[in-house]
Scaffold this active site. Structure first.
Site, PDB file in Angstrom:
ATOM      1  N   LYS A  79      -4.899  -9.270  -6.695  1.00 56.76           N
ATOM      2  CA  LYS A  79      -6.130  -9.435  -5.923  1.00 56.76           C
ATOM      3  C   LYS A  79      -7.219  -8.490  -6.435  1.00 56.76           C
ATOM      4  O   LYS A  79      -6.925  -7.364  -6.819  1.00 56.76           O
ATOM      5  CB  LYS A  79      -5.783  -9.101  -4.462  1.00 56.76           C
ATOM      6  CG  LYS A  79      -6.811  -9.472  -3.442  1.00 56.76           C
ATOM      7  CD  LYS A  79      -6.385  -9.019  -2.039  1.00 56.76           C
ATOM      8  CE  LYS A  79      -6.469  -7.518  -1.866  1.00 56.76           C
ATOM      9  NZ  LYS A  79      -6.508  -7.059  -0.476  1.00 56.76           N
ATOM     10  N   LYS A 129       0.814  -1.216   0.000  1.00 56.04           N
ATOM     11  CA  LYS A 129       0.000   0.000   0.000  1.00 56.04           C
ATOM     12  C   LYS A 129       0.847   1.266   0.000  1.00 56.04           C
ATOM     13  O   LYS A 129       0.485   2.255  -0.626  1.00 56.04           O
ATOM     14  CB  LYS A 129      -0.919   0.033   1.218  1.00 56.04           C
ATOM     15  CG  LYS A 129      -2.110  -0.866   1.077  1.00 56.04           C
ATOM     16  CD  LYS A 129      -3.178  -0.401   2.040  1.00 56.04           C
ATOM     17  CE  LYS A 129      -4.469  -1.137   1.799  1.00 56.04           C
ATOM     18  NZ  LYS A 129      -5.529  -0.618   2.653  1.00 56.04           N
ATOM     19  N   LYS A 176     -10.956  -2.976  -3.871  1.00 56.30           N
ATOM     20  CA  LYS A 176     -11.845  -1.827  -3.994  1.00 56.30           C
ATOM     21  C   LYS A 176     -11.157  -0.671  -4.688  1.00 56.30           C
ATOM     22  O   LYS A 176     -11.806   0.222  -5.199  1.00 56.30           O
ATOM     23  CB  LYS A 176     -12.238  -1.337  -2.590  1.00 56.30           C
ATOM     24  CG  LYS A 176     -13.000  -2.357  -1.796  1.00 56.30           C
ATOM     25  CD  LYS A 176     -13.037  -1.969  -0.312  1.00 56.30           C
ATOM     26  CE  LYS A 176     -13.988  -2.888   0.431  1.00 56.30           C
ATOM     27  NZ  LYS A 176     -13.986  -2.644   1.864  1.00 56.30           N
TER      28      LYS A 176
HETATM   29  P1  AMP Z   1     -11.167  -4.964   3.241  1.00 56.54           P
HETATM   30  O1  AMP Z   1     -12.144  -4.591   2.197  1.00 56.54           O
HETATM   31  O2  AMP Z   1      -9.746  -4.832   2.769  1.00 56.54           O
HETATM   32  O3  AMP Z   1     -11.419  -4.328   4.553  1.00 56.54           O
HETATM   33  O4  AMP Z   1     -11.339  -6.523   3.472  1.00 56.54           O
HETATM   34  C1  AMP Z   1     -12.381  -7.064   4.263  1.00 56.54           C
HETATM   35  C2  AMP Z   1     -12.367  -8.575   4.210  1.00 56.54           C
HETATM   36  O5  AMP Z   1     -12.557  -9.019   2.856  1.00 56.54           O
HETATM   37  C3  AMP Z   1     -11.043  -9.186   4.679  1.00 56.54           C
HETATM   38  O6  AMP Z   1     -11.323 -10.380   5.395  1.00 56.54           O
HETATM   39  C4  AMP Z   1     -10.341  -9.522   3.390  1.00 56.54           C
HETATM   40  O7  AMP Z   1      -9.432 -10.590   3.522  1.00 56.54           O
HETATM   41  C5  AMP Z   1     -11.506  -9.896   2.493  1.00 56.54           C
HETATM   42  N1  AMP Z   1     -11.163  -9.670   1.088  1.00 56.54           N
HETATM   43  C6  AMP Z   1     -10.926  -8.459   0.496  1.00 56.54           C
HETATM   44  N2  AMP Z   1     -10.611  -8.622  -0.810  1.00 56.54           N
HETATM   45  C7  AMP Z   1     -10.645  -9.971  -1.040  1.00 56.54           C
HETATM   46  C8  AMP Z   1     -10.405 -10.785  -2.200  1.00 56.54           C
HETATM   47  N3  AMP Z   1     -10.078 -10.243  -3.372  1.00 56.54           N
HETATM   48  N4  AMP Z   1     -10.537 -12.122  -2.066  1.00 56.54           N
HETATM   49  C9  AMP Z   1     -10.884 -12.678  -0.874  1.00 56.54           C
HETATM   50  N5  AMP Z   1     -11.113 -11.977   0.245  1.00 56.54           N
HETATM   51  C10 AMP Z   1     -10.996 -10.631   0.172  1.00 56.54           C
END
Ligand code: AMP
Ligand code: TRP
Length: 338
Positions: free
Chosen positions: A201, A118, A204
């Site tokens: 990956k 990041k 968002k």
């Molecule tokens: P975040 O949006 O980064 O706060 O992620 C929230 C949850 O979603 C966390 O448990 C991440 O590991 C999961 N997550 C986010 N992006 C992915 C992805 N591309 N594949 C699987 N899990 C994800």
């Protein structure tokens, strides 16, 4: 460490920045809903304090927090059965995070791959909060003595760091106080990849909207994104092993499996030999079938922000009731007079 037995308790968090993606849904939210039905105490948090480690427009942060809250409820998190709230309403998160900043070592933080990704080349200009972020995440989890943390694959390292912090705290203060929580990384889609580049990956924040499916995308957009998703020229193989070395194909099969709630083997059994002209429309149809009731419900909930705020405030009160005594005991152990 022998450790005392802790009552099983589930905690997980999700950032309110940038809306929800299919990666969030399959990697995290689906699992959260499943765990809610297993007789465990489940605590789920929209982590707004994590979001501000990178710049957030205040109006967008407010809207994003409500949107994610709506997304969680629409996906099946029940604000009665689970404790569901936004992080900043419970100030104990920030208080325990400070104590953990004093437990975690700089060397540990330097190994965190998410910070490196990041902050990128411009790490000198990253916020101090982005660097300290994993200590706040440890506080989120340990503030509730949580034992199980359902997350996507990308968060494994942070949960391991949480264990290190718990262990060092317990050791330094000679108190068997914090549990060592386990990451729960389950299901066929623990790492959903970018639709345009199978080595990255789905996130968002990626540059192009075509690389991700958003939970609020309409049916035509979902179909278009899958139609344009990058693939290789080969048809689907007849074994899962044969997907190795074909990251885009493997990803689409994993997404299908996650949405259908079956194994990748079952998807291959159904589609062996199929070309993309058959598989992609089937995938788009399944995605629309699963996501459209959720997005309809999300929009309905988002139309009443006051009700979402009321639910968050109520969840925060319940969270606070668990967190306060644990923070008070932590302060006592550390020697802080209160
Ligand atoms: P975040 O949006 O980064 O706060 O992620 C929230 C949850 O979603 C966390 O448990 C991440 O590991 C999961 N997550 C986010 N992006 C992915 C992805 N591309 N594949 C699987 N899990 C994800
Ligand atoms: N760091 C997690 C992410 O980026 C979000 C998060 C914050 C979290 N606190 C947490 C996840 C506690 C699990 C438990 O996805």
């Amino acid at each position: 460490m022998a450790g005392k037995a802790f009552t099983p308790r589930v905690f997980s968090g999700i950032k309110p920045s940038g809306g929800l993606t299919l990666g969030n849904y399959l990697g995290a939210i689906r699992r959260w809903v499943d765990m809610q039905g297993q007789g465990l105490e489940t605590i789920y948090c929209v982590v707004d304090l994590h979001a501000i480690t990178v710049w957030q427009d205040p109006a967008e942060l407010r809207a994003g927090t409500r949107e994610v809250m709506a997304g969680l409820i629409a996906s099946g998190i029940d604000p009665e059965r689970s404790v569901l709230f936004n992080q900043s309403r419970v100030s104990a998160h920030a208080e325990l995070a400070w104590i953990f900043n004093c437990v975690a070592r700089v060397g540990w933080m330097n190994r965190m791959t998410q910070f490196k990704d990041k902050a990128g080349r411009n790490a000198e200009n990253a916020s101090l909060g982005l660097y300290a972020y994993p200590a706040l995440m440890a506080a989120d989890i340990l503030l509730y003595h949580a034992t199980h943390v359902p997350v996507g694959e990308d968060q494994k390292q942070h949960v391991e760091l949480t264990r290190d912090i718990a262990q060092k705290f317990n050791h330094d203060y000679g108190a068997d106080f914090f549990p060592l929580p386990e990451p729960v990384i389950e299901g066929p889609a623990t790492r959903v990849m970018n639709l345009r580049d199978g080595s990255r990956k789905m996130s968002k924040s990626g540059e192009s909207d075509m690389e991700r499916i958003n939970m609020l995308d309409d049916a035509d957009t979902i179909a278009k994104k899958f139609r344009k998703a990058r693939t290789d020229p080969e048809p689907l193989p007849d074994t899962v092993e044969a997907l190795e070395g074909r990251p885009e194909a493997k990803n689409l099969v994993a997404i299908y499996a996650g949405l259908a709630d079956v194994t990748p083997e079952a998807v291959i059994a159904e589609f062996a030999g199929a070309g993309w002209g058959r598989f992609k429309p089937a995938l788009a149809e399944l995605a629309v079938e699963r996501l459209s009731p959720i997005s309809t419900e999300m929009k309905r909930l988002m139309a009443d922000p006051a009700e979402l705020d009321r639910l968050m405030a109520r969840g925060a009160e319940r969270a606070e009731a668990i967190a306060r005594p644990i923070l008070a005991q932590t302060c006592e152990i550390v020697g802080l007079l209160r």
